[in-house]
Design an enzyme around this catalytic site. Structure first.
Site, PDB file in Angstrom:
ATOM      1  N   ASP A  74       0.809  -1.231   0.000  1.00 26.45           N
ATOM      2  CA  ASP A  74       0.000   0.000   0.000  1.00 26.45           C
ATOM      3  C   ASP A  74       0.832   1.266   0.000  1.00 26.45           C
ATOM      4  OD1 ASP A  74      -2.245  -1.654   0.116  1.00 26.45           O
ATOM      5  OD2 ASP A  74      -2.213  -1.669   2.311  1.00 26.45           O
ATOM      6  N   LYS A 109       1.893   2.101  -5.173  1.00 24.74           N
ATOM      7  CA  LYS A 109       2.418   1.519  -6.421  1.00 24.74           C
ATOM      8  C   LYS A 109       1.498   1.812  -7.603  1.00 24.74           C
ATOM      9  CE  LYS A 109       2.341  -2.486  -4.368  1.00 24.74           C
ATOM     10  NZ  LYS A 109       2.088  -2.102  -2.970  1.00 24.74           N
ATOM     11  N   GLY A 160      -4.595  -4.195  -3.761  1.00 26.99           N
ATOM     12  CA  GLY A 160      -5.576  -3.158  -4.074  1.00 26.99           C
ATOM     13  C   GLY A 160      -4.781  -1.929  -4.460  1.00 26.99           C
ATOM     14  N   HIS A 161      -4.796  -1.587  -5.730  1.00 22.93           N
ATOM     15  CA  HIS A 161      -3.977  -0.469  -6.227  1.00 22.93           C
ATOM     16  C   HIS A 161      -4.893   0.677  -6.646  1.00 22.93           C
ATOM     17  CE1 HIS A 161      -0.489  -3.463  -7.200  1.00 22.93           C
ATOM     18  NE2 HIS A 161      -0.814  -3.434  -5.938  1.00 22.93           N
ATOM     19  N   ARG A 193       1.642 -29.017  -7.429  1.00 22.02           N
ATOM     20  CA  ARG A 193       1.271 -29.442  -8.786  1.00 22.02           C
ATOM     21  C   ARG A 193      -0.152 -29.951  -8.886  1.00 22.02           C
ATOM     22  NH1 ARG A 193       6.790 -32.167  -8.643  1.00 22.02           N
ATOM     23  NH2 ARG A 193       6.049 -32.137  -6.523  1.00 22.02           N
ATOM     24  N   GLN A 211       1.967  -6.056  -3.088  1.00 24.41           N
ATOM     25  CA  GLN A 211       2.457  -6.181  -1.715  1.00 24.41           C
ATOM     26  C   GLN A 211       3.781  -5.413  -1.543  1.00 24.41           C
ATOM     27  OE1 GLN A 211       1.398  -9.587  -3.239  1.00 24.41           O
ATOM     28  NE2 GLN A 211      -0.534  -8.630  -2.762  1.00 24.41           N
ATOM     29  N   THR A 242       2.942 -12.683   2.717  1.00 21.70           N
ATOM     30  CA  THR A 242       2.050 -13.236   1.700  1.00 21.70           C
ATOM     31  C   THR A 242       2.724 -14.490   1.131  1.00 21.70           C
ATOM     32  OG1 THR A 242       0.632 -12.696  -0.170  1.00 21.70           O
ATOM     33  CG2 THR A 242       2.902 -11.819  -0.239  1.00 21.70           C
ATOM     34  N   ARG A 277      -9.834  -2.785   6.201  1.00 22.16           N
ATOM     35  CA  ARG A 277      -9.323  -2.813   7.586  1.00 22.16           C
ATOM     36  C   ARG A 277      -8.468  -1.574   7.857  1.00 22.16           C
ATOM     37  NH1 ARG A 277      -6.145  -8.392   7.668  1.00 22.16           N
ATOM     38  NH2 ARG A 277      -5.743  -7.745   5.525  1.00 22.16           N
TER      39      ARG A 277
HETATM   40  P1  GDP Z   1      -0.737   0.369  -3.576  1.00 26.09           P
HETATM   41  O1  GDP Z   1      -1.371  -0.907  -3.112  1.00 26.09           O
HETATM   42  O2  GDP Z   1       0.731   0.393  -3.336  1.00 26.09           O
HETATM   43  O3  GDP Z   1      -1.082   0.727  -4.989  1.00 26.09           O
HETATM   44  O4  GDP Z   1      -1.346   1.523  -2.655  1.00 26.09           O
HETATM   45  P2  GDP Z   1      -2.900   1.696  -2.220  1.00 26.09           P
HETATM   46  O5  GDP Z   1      -3.661   2.189  -3.386  1.00 26.09           O
HETATM   47  O6  GDP Z   1      -3.396   0.485  -1.518  1.00 26.09           O
HETATM   48  O7  GDP Z   1      -2.761   2.804  -1.092  1.00 26.09           O
HETATM   49  C1  GDP Z   1      -2.174   4.045  -1.341  1.00 26.09           C
HETATM   50  C2  GDP Z   1      -3.201   5.155  -1.014  1.00 26.09           C
HETATM   51  O8  GDP Z   1      -2.532   6.391  -0.925  1.00 26.09           O
HETATM   52  C3  GDP Z   1      -4.241   5.332  -2.095  1.00 26.09           C
HETATM   53  O9  GDP Z   1      -5.447   5.726  -1.479  1.00 26.09           O
HETATM   54  C4  GDP Z   1      -3.689   6.459  -2.961  1.00 26.09           C
HETATM   55  O10 GDP Z   1      -4.700   7.200  -3.626  1.00 26.09           O
HETATM   56  C5  GDP Z   1      -3.016   7.296  -1.919  1.00 26.09           C
HETATM   57  N1  GDP Z   1      -1.816   8.035  -2.371  1.00 26.09           N
HETATM   58  C6  GDP Z   1      -0.846   7.642  -3.244  1.00 26.09           C
HETATM   59  N2  GDP Z   1       0.133   8.559  -3.301  1.00 26.09           N
HETATM   60  C7  GDP Z   1      -0.220   9.551  -2.446  1.00 26.09           C
HETATM   61  C8  GDP Z   1       0.412  10.773  -2.028  1.00 26.09           C
HETATM   62  O11 GDP Z   1       1.515  11.125  -2.453  1.00 26.09           O
HETATM   63  N3  GDP Z   1      -0.260  11.526  -1.095  1.00 26.09           N
HETATM   64  C9  GDP Z   1      -1.470  11.152  -0.582  1.00 26.09           C
HETATM   65  N4  GDP Z   1      -2.051  11.944   0.334  1.00 26.09           N
HETATM   66  N5  GDP Z   1      -2.077  10.008  -0.951  1.00 26.09           N
HETATM   67  C10 GDP Z   1      -1.461   9.215  -1.851  1.00 26.09           C
HETATM   68  P1  IMO Z   2      -0.930  -4.165  -2.216  1.00 22.93           P
HETATM   69  O1  IMO Z   2      -0.506  -4.720  -3.552  1.00 22.93           O
HETATM   70  C1  IMO Z   2      -0.944  -4.601   2.129  1.00 22.93           C
HETATM   71  C2  IMO Z   2      -1.038  -8.708   3.692  1.00 22.93           C
HETATM   72  C3  IMO Z   2      -2.277  -9.147   4.438  1.00 22.93           C
HETATM   73  C4  IMO Z   2      -1.657 -10.123   5.435  1.00 22.93           C
HETATM   74  C5  IMO Z   2      -0.580 -10.798   4.593  1.00 22.93           C
HETATM   75  C6  IMO Z   2      -0.985 -12.125   3.991  1.00 22.93           C
HETATM   76  O2  IMO Z   2      -2.211  -3.410  -2.272  1.00 22.93           O
HETATM   77  O3  IMO Z   2       0.193  -3.412  -1.580  1.00 22.93           O
HETATM   78  P2  IMO Z   2      -2.557 -12.769   1.957  1.00 22.93           P
HETATM   79  O4  IMO Z   2      -4.013 -12.509   1.713  1.00 22.93           O
HETATM   80  O5  IMO Z   2      -1.660 -12.205   0.912  1.00 22.93           O
HETATM   81  O6  IMO Z   2      -2.276 -14.216   2.231  1.00 22.93           O
HETATM   82  O7  IMO Z   2      -2.242 -12.007   3.343  1.00 22.93           O
HETATM   83  O8  IMO Z   2      -0.260  -9.890   3.550  1.00 22.93           O
HETATM   84  N1  IMO Z   2      -1.273  -8.179   2.327  1.00 22.93           N
HETATM   85  C7  IMO Z   2      -1.201  -6.878   2.007  1.00 22.93           C
HETATM   86  N2  IMO Z   2      -0.982  -5.788   2.777  1.00 22.93           N
HETATM   87  N3  IMO Z   2      -1.076  -4.472   0.794  1.00 22.93           N
HETATM   88  C8  IMO Z   2      -1.265  -5.555   0.007  1.00 22.93           C
HETATM   89  O9  IMO Z   2      -1.270  -5.487  -1.334  1.00 22.93           O
HETATM   90  C9  IMO Z   2      -1.373  -6.823   0.608  1.00 22.93           C
HETATM   91  N4  IMO Z   2      -1.586  -8.072   0.145  1.00 22.93           N
HETATM   92  C10 IMO Z   2      -1.502  -8.881   1.205  1.00 22.93           C
HETATM   93  O10 IMO Z   2      -2.896  -8.060   5.089  1.00 22.93           O
HETATM   94  O11 IMO Z   2      -1.019  -9.413   6.466  1.00 22.93           O
HETATM   95 MG    MG Z   3      -2.884  -1.555  -1.807  1.00 20.08          MG
END
Ligand code: GDP
Ligand code: IMO
Ligand code: MG
Length: 435
Positions: free
Chosen positions: A13, A16, A40-41, A142, A223, A238, A302
């Site tokens: 998170d 990315k 979740g991106h 497998r 991740q 993960t 969460r």
């Molecule tokens: P990812 O899984 O690495 O793609 O990241 P997520 O989307 O799960 O979480 C990143 C959150 O931060 C998202 O709600 C983005 O919209 C937000 N975000 C990304 N870059 C920035 C930033 O530079 N500033 C702020 N305030 N929010 C950001």
């Molecule tokens: P992105 O790509 C943050 C965490 C879960 C848990 C552990 C194992 O959005 O950054 P899993 O379901 O993969 O077996 O869970 O990994 N986890 C993440 N935490 N961002 C993610 O993806 C995650 N994908 C899995 O919360 O701790």
């Molecule tokens: Mg994410």
């Protein structure tokens, strides 16, 4: 530049999705190489928010080649829903390709993920319960079912039968679950296969072609480094390799196709799920960061645990990935928090100190970040577009991180929107026209 890998440098998170979306404009191919819909991106474009779980974060450019690589585990139901939802929002899906070798998440994988977590009770990992671990386990055993199996009804049924039998014992509490019925499952997956067929492809040659022609492939990680199954805080990880090295295996290219590896790190740290987090913050300030940064899971909703930036863990991430550049996101979230702290070593029991990330789990679980204080800033930085316009203390904060890691900072996020990004040196040439 032919191959640029984008990976999370912390616990996921980090932002990315936003970075990949920005780089995708110049890319000829964006390919996801591991993970599944545990990811979740988020992308924010013109006030509209998109959350991608399986589809690469380049799809918003009409016709852009976006591949789901062989290393990804695909829940075909989630993928068809994601395609339908994007189509409904008038996003052109013609560039989407799905590797015929990608493994499928089956209903029993999700049930096993639930059952495994329930059995662990207080010791649970806090998985996303999307069936990721059990699917990768079947792949290694497998017993996996792949995208290409969807295209042959007979093979599909036979493979489901073989994979399902050993699960029945493990899933006794779910014995009457209609999801475990061979006929229902085969039929459901056959129909899903029919819907996904237009996108199923042999994806490595697509990447080879782009590379041979001198184009740019962006490898999109999911991740983060500390969730890597080998190098992360096992067992609180993960079930795939999240490090840059996995891009090759998960997309079907050799290491020589990778020119750059950019790690994405927040200006602070978060973790969702259980496991060690040495710089985790106490309630009040942790809550403030959570609220300011909107730190609630993109996939599960969460609340994310929050903490100061952990440079010990980040230096470790730098080594296991080989970062050539660092993107620092969410710097804006730190505005108004003064002073700031950064973790520069770990303090263990009995006065022990650790300059490097400890390999031993019982140490990692006990250490706390040794923090140093840095001055904060109070100016709104969301409108800043160049490093020298940043408040002096924000510049010093970034310099401290870059010097500690010995990695240049290539981009700095100052807000969630596309244009809320500072592009520095190396990144400038990849800057989209509109940003
Ligand atoms: P990812 O899984 O690495 O793609 O990241 P997520 O989307 O799960 O979480 C990143 C959150 O931060 C998202 O709600 C983005 O919209 C937000 N975000 C990304 N870059 C920035 C930033 O530079 N500033 C702020 N305030 N929010 C950001
Ligand atoms: P992105 O790509 C943050 C965490 C879960 C848990 C552990 C194992 O959005 O950054 P899993 O379901 O993969 O077996 O869970 O990994 N986890 C993440 N935490 N961002 C993610 O993806 C995650 N994908 C899995 O919360 O701790
Ligand atoms: Mg994410």
């Amino acid at each position: 530049m032919a191959g640029l890998v984008i990976v999370g440098a912390q616990w996921g998170d980090e932002g990315k999705g936003k970075v990949v979306d920005l780089l995708a404009e110049q890319a000829d191919l964006v390919i996801r190489f591991q993970g599944g819909n545990n990811a979740g991106h988020t992308i924010v474009r013109d006030g509209e928010t998109f959350k991608f779980h399986l589809i690469p974060s380049g799809i918003l450019y009409p016709g852009k080649l976006c591949a789901i690589g062989n290393g990804v585990v695909v829940d075909p139901k989630v993928l068809t829903e994601e395609i339908a939802e994007l189509s409904r929002r008038r996003i052109d899906m013609s560039g989407l390709r799905i590797s015929a070798n990608a493994h499928l998440i089956m209903p029993y994988h999700k049930l096993l993920d639930h059952a495994g977590e329930s059995q662990l009770g207080k010791l649970q990992i806090g998985t996303t319960r999307r069936g990721i671990g059990p699917c990768y386990a079947d792949k290694a055993a497998r017993l996996g079912i792949r995208m290409q199996d969807l295209l042959d009804e007979k093979i599909l049924r036979k493979k489901i039968y073989t994979a399902l039998e050993p699960k029945r014992l493990m899933l006794r509490p779910f014995a009457k679950d209609p999801e475990l019925d061979l006929h229902t499952m085969s039929e459901e997956y056959r129909i899903l296969g029919h819907r996904l067929e237009p996108y199923i492809a042999d994806t490595p040659p697509i990447a080879w072609r782009v590379i041979d022609q001198g184009g740019l492939v962006v490898f999109e990680g999911a991740q983060g480094a500390l969730l890597d199954i080998d190098h992360g805080t096992y067992p609180f990880v993960t079930s795939s390799n999240t490090v840059a090295g996995a891009a090759c295996a998960g997309a079907g290219v050799g290491p020589r196709s990778i020119d750059d590896v950019w790690g994405i790190a927040k200006a602070y740290a978060t973790r969702v799920g259980a496991g060690p987090f040495p710089t985790e913050l106490d309630e009040a300030l942790g809550e403030r960061l959570r609220e300011a940064g909107g730190e609630f899971g993109t996939t599960t909703g969460r609340p994310r645990r929050t903490g100061w930036i952990d440079l010990v863990a980040l230096r470790y991430a730098t080594r296991i990935n080989g970062f050539t550049g660092l993107v620092v996101t969410k710097l804006d979230v730190l505005t108004g928090i003064d002073p700031l702290y950064v973790g520069v070593r770990y303090l263990g029991p009995e006065g022990a100190t650790f300059d490097e990330f400890p390999y031993h789990q019982s140490i990692v679980h006990k250490v706390q970040g040794d923090l140093i204080e840095l001055p904060g800033w109070h100016e709104d930085i969301s409108g800043v577009r160049s490093m020298d316009e940043l408040p002096a203390n924000a510049q010093s904060y970034l310099e401290f991180i870059s010097d500690y890691l010995d990695v240049p900072i290539v981009m700095v996020g100052v807000g969630p929107a596309r244009d809320e990004m500072i592009w520095t040196g190396a990144a400038e040439r990849l800057r989209p026209a509109a940003a």
